[in-house]
Enzyme design. Structure first.
Site, PDB file in Angstrom:
ATOM      1  CE  LYS A  42      -2.993  -2.201   3.325  1.00  0.00           C
ATOM      2  NZ  LYS A  42      -3.063  -2.215   4.289  1.00  0.00           N
ATOM      3  CB  SER A 132      -6.339   2.181   7.852  1.00  0.00           C
ATOM      4  OG  SER A 132      -5.663   1.754   8.575  1.00  0.00           O
TER       5      SER A 132
HETATM    6  N1  LIG Z   1     -12.234  -3.174  12.401  1.00  0.00           N
HETATM    7  C1  LIG Z   1     -11.077  -3.274  12.677  1.00  0.00           C
HETATM    8  N2  LIG Z   1     -12.097  -4.746  13.553  1.00  0.00           N
HETATM    9  C2  LIG Z   1     -11.607  -5.857  13.664  1.00  0.00           C
HETATM   10  N3  LIG Z   1      -9.868  -6.016  12.636  1.00  0.00           N
HETATM   11  C3  LIG Z   1      -9.413  -5.121  11.758  1.00  0.00           C
HETATM   12  C4  LIG Z   1     -10.224  -3.144  12.068  1.00  0.00           C
HETATM   13  N4  LIG Z   1      -9.741  -3.008  11.397  1.00  0.00           N
HETATM   14  C5  LIG Z   1      -8.707  -3.875  10.502  1.00  0.00           C
HETATM   15  N5  LIG Z   1      -8.198  -5.056  11.304  1.00  0.00           N
HETATM   16  C6  LIG Z   1      -7.880  -6.463  11.044  1.00  0.00           C
HETATM   17  O1  LIG Z   1      -6.404  -5.694  11.567  1.00  0.00           O
HETATM   18  C7  LIG Z   1      -5.077  -6.071  10.556  1.00  0.00           C
HETATM   19  C8  LIG Z   1      -4.754  -5.156  10.018  1.00  0.00           C
HETATM   20  O2  LIG Z   1      -5.765  -4.377   9.569  1.00  0.00           O
HETATM   21  P1  LIG Z   1      -5.098  -3.593   7.941  1.00  0.00           P
HETATM   22  O3  LIG Z   1      -2.780  -2.886   8.762  1.00  0.00           O
HETATM   23  O4  LIG Z   1      -5.036  -3.618   7.119  1.00  0.00           O
HETATM   24  O5  LIG Z   1      -5.535  -2.313   8.854  1.00  0.00           O
HETATM   25  P2  LIG Z   1      -7.012  -1.647   7.595  1.00  0.00           P
HETATM   26  O6  LIG Z   1      -7.426  -0.867   9.105  1.00  0.00           O
HETATM   27  O7  LIG Z   1      -7.423  -2.933   7.099  1.00  0.00           O
HETATM   28  O8  LIG Z   1      -6.304  -0.599   6.847  1.00  0.00           O
HETATM   29  P3  LIG Z   1      -6.566  -0.531   5.076  1.00  0.00           P
HETATM   30  O9  LIG Z   1      -7.161   0.094   5.457  1.00  0.00           O
HETATM   31  O10 LIG Z   1      -5.023   0.235   4.491  1.00  0.00           O
HETATM   32  O11 LIG Z   1      -6.541  -1.929   4.656  1.00  0.00           O
HETATM   33  C9  LIG Z   1      -5.918  -6.967   9.511  1.00  0.00           C
HETATM   34  O12 LIG Z   1      -5.956  -8.906  10.343  1.00  0.00           O
HETATM   35  C10 LIG Z   1      -7.626  -6.911   9.327  1.00  0.00           C
HETATM   36  O13 LIG Z   1      -8.611  -7.246   9.562  1.00  0.00           O
HETATM   37 MG   LIG Z   2      -6.358  -3.874   5.013  1.00  0.00          MG
END
Ligand SMILES: Nc1ncnc2c1ncn2[C@@H]1O[C@H](COP(=O)(O)OP(=O)(O)OP(=O)(O)O)[C@@H](O)[C@H]1O
Ligand SMILES: [Mg+2]
Length: 164
Positions: A42, A132
């Site tokens: 990303k 995010s």
């Molecule tokens: N709101 C949430 N509740 C539960 N798990 C989450 C949540 N947001 C992210 N995760 C989990 O946290 C881990 C890391 O996710 P990541 O860093 O991709 O966050 P993201 O919010 O999905 O960011 P992006 O939008 O950049 O993909 C993954 O297993 C993802 O499923």
């Molecule tokens: Mg993600």
């Protein structure tokens, strides 16, 4: 569970959904290492890796979680997990859409390192739509992200916007 787990992600930025997972993971495992992936697909990130380390450290200290630490890694997650003597990888599932990708990664990681289990926790209902990317989009368009990310992240988003 007497085991150490790695919770990997990009955390750009940290959200309350991530923090909820960290808090619940810290209750299950002896020790939880929140690991920021440095070679993310990303690009470009909003916050640098050192900034993300600071955000996570502040938020974790704020919750008083003393069995949680923050680290960074590049390369294969299972290699990092093995180096850290971790028995598990912690991941979150928000929706069916997460499941497909997470299953694929979990199976590949199991093939690469059969001794490391991937453990999934379901998202808290109130944060189940949070990512995010959505936070960055809403903030950039002037919407409020209050209550969805920790205060330290709000301050940093505002500082970043003020510089523009
Ligand atoms: N709101 C949430 N509740 C539960 N798990 C989450 C949540 N947001 C992210 N995760 C989990 O946290 C881990 C890391 O996710 P990541 O860093 O991709 O966050 P993201 O919010 O999905 O960011 P992006 O939008 O950049 O993909 C993954 O297993 C993802 O499923
Ligand atoms: Mg993600």
């Amino acid at each position: 569970m007497r085991a150490k787990a790695i919770y990997p992600g990009s955390f750009d930025p940290l959200t309350n959904g991530h923090l909820d997972l960290i808090e619940r993971g810290a209750k299950i495992f002896d020790h939880l290492v929140v690991a920021i992936l440095q070679n993310s697909e990303k690009a470009p990130p909003l916050f640098s890796v050192p900034e993300r380390v600071e955000m996570l450290t502040e938020a974790i200290e704020g919750l008083g979680l003393d069995n949680v630490s923050v680290a960074t890694f590049r390369g294969l997650l299972v290699e990092f997990a093995t180096q850290q003597h971790a028995r598990a990888i912690l991941r979150g599932i928000r929706a069916i859409s997460d499941y497909e990708y997470e299953l694929q990664m979990a199976l590949m990681n199991r093939r690469l390192a059969p001794g490391v289990e991937t453990v999934f926790l379901m998202s808290a209902e109130k944060y189940s739509y949070l990512s995010s990317r959505l936070i960055k989009n809403v903030f950039e368009l002037g919407g409020s992200v209050e209550g969805l990310v920790p205060q330290t992240v709000i301050h940093r988003l505002e500082a970043r916007a003020a510089k523009r």
